[in-house]
Scaffold this active site. Structure first.
Site, PDB file in Angstrom:
ATOM      1  CD  GLU A  51      -2.136   1.459   2.858  1.00 37.35           C
ATOM      2  OE1 GLU A  51      -2.408   2.620   3.210  1.00 37.35           O
ATOM      3  OE2 GLU A  51      -2.174   0.482   3.619  1.00 37.35           O
ATOM      4  CG  ASP A  55       0.139   6.992  -1.191  1.00 33.78           C
ATOM      5  OD1 ASP A  55      -0.992   7.431  -1.419  1.00 33.78           O
ATOM      6  OD2 ASP A  55       1.074   7.695  -0.753  1.00 33.78           O
ATOM      7  CG  ASP A 124      -5.705   1.374   3.384  1.00 30.77           C
ATOM      8  OD1 ASP A 124      -5.639   2.531   2.925  1.00 30.77           O
ATOM      9  OD2 ASP A 124      -5.819   1.134   4.601  1.00 30.77           O
ATOM     10  CD  GLU A 127      -3.338   4.370  -1.504  1.00 29.73           C
ATOM     11  OE1 GLU A 127      -3.327   5.582  -1.792  1.00 29.73           O
ATOM     12  OE2 GLU A 127      -3.127   3.960  -0.342  1.00 29.73           O
TER      13      GLU A 127
END
Length: 235
Positions: A51, A55, A124, A127
């Protein structure tokens, strides 16, 4: 793990438009820490590290796309648009489109409290998927997957100014032009308590400049501000 799990994973890959070379990376991206804590032998890793990586990959893809868009955008515009595009609610929309909830590996606690529908868990996981695709392939491939999922949102936010903060823009304009702040008045509330529609008017120096409706006071104010800005520009 249910017997149909591998088949489901292939269905998710179809929706992503990407086939993983390393299926373990995909499983890691779909593994919540609650599942890892309950079954560390089956899930030695979970998706928080992916994650974190995803991101950054997502942020770069969106920033590059906005920078290279066929309309020249200012740094301030790009910053606002990027923040809007990568926020939790947008990622949740992507997760919903992928039906991501049904592929997650969750612990019993999260399962029993509706973890498959939780915005935070799903956003989450999106990502984490981007991070996993990047590690499994390269930036160019990850970029193509992300843009396939986000291109319509990017076009919409630029062409229709979706997510634009019209209230802040109007405030800046009224202070610059008149030295005053706009005044918003709620003129109507309709509908049941949980389905209300608000109508708002915005005044500048006591003069009506715009009106708008919305499912919340904020949305109605934003629409009123948008109309007021158009009137100011046309004057």
């Amino acid at each position: 793990m249910p017997a149909c799990y591998s088949e489901n994973i292939e269905m998710l890959e179809d929706l992503l438009g990407y086939r993983f070379n390393n299926k373990e990376l995909l499983l890691d991206a779909l593994t919540h820490k609650s599942y890892h804590h309950e079954k560390p032998d089956k899930a030695p890793r979970y998706n928080e590290r992916l994650e974190f990586l995803g991101d950054s990959v997502l942020g770069l893809v969106i920033a590059e796309s906005l920078f290279c868009y066929n309309i020249l955008l200012t740094e301030a515009d790009m910053s606002k648009m990027k923040s809007y595009l990568v926020k939790e609610s947008m990622l949740f929309e992507i997760a919903s489109r992928l039906s991501l909830g049904k592929y997650l590996r969750l612990g019993r606690g999260e399962e029993s409290t509706g973890g498959r529908q939780k915005k935070s868990i799903l956003s989450d996981a999106v990502e984490a998927l981007f991070g996993a695709i990047f590690l499994d392939s390269d930036y160019k491939t990850a970029k193509s997957v992300i843009l396939r999922l986000f291109s319509d949102k990017i076009d919409r936010i630029i062409s229709k100014k979706e997510g634009h903060d019209f209230k802040s823009e109007l405030q800046e304009k009224t202070q610059s032009l008149f030295g005053v702040l706009p005044e918003y008045k709620i003129v109507k509330q309709e509908g049941e308590e949980h389905k209300k529609i608000f109508t708002v008017e915005v005044y500048i120096n006591g003069q009506l400049y715009g009106g708008g409706t919305g499912k919340s006071k904020k949305d109605a104010q934003m629409n009123a501000a948008k109309e007021a800005i158009k009137k100011l520009i046309d004057e």
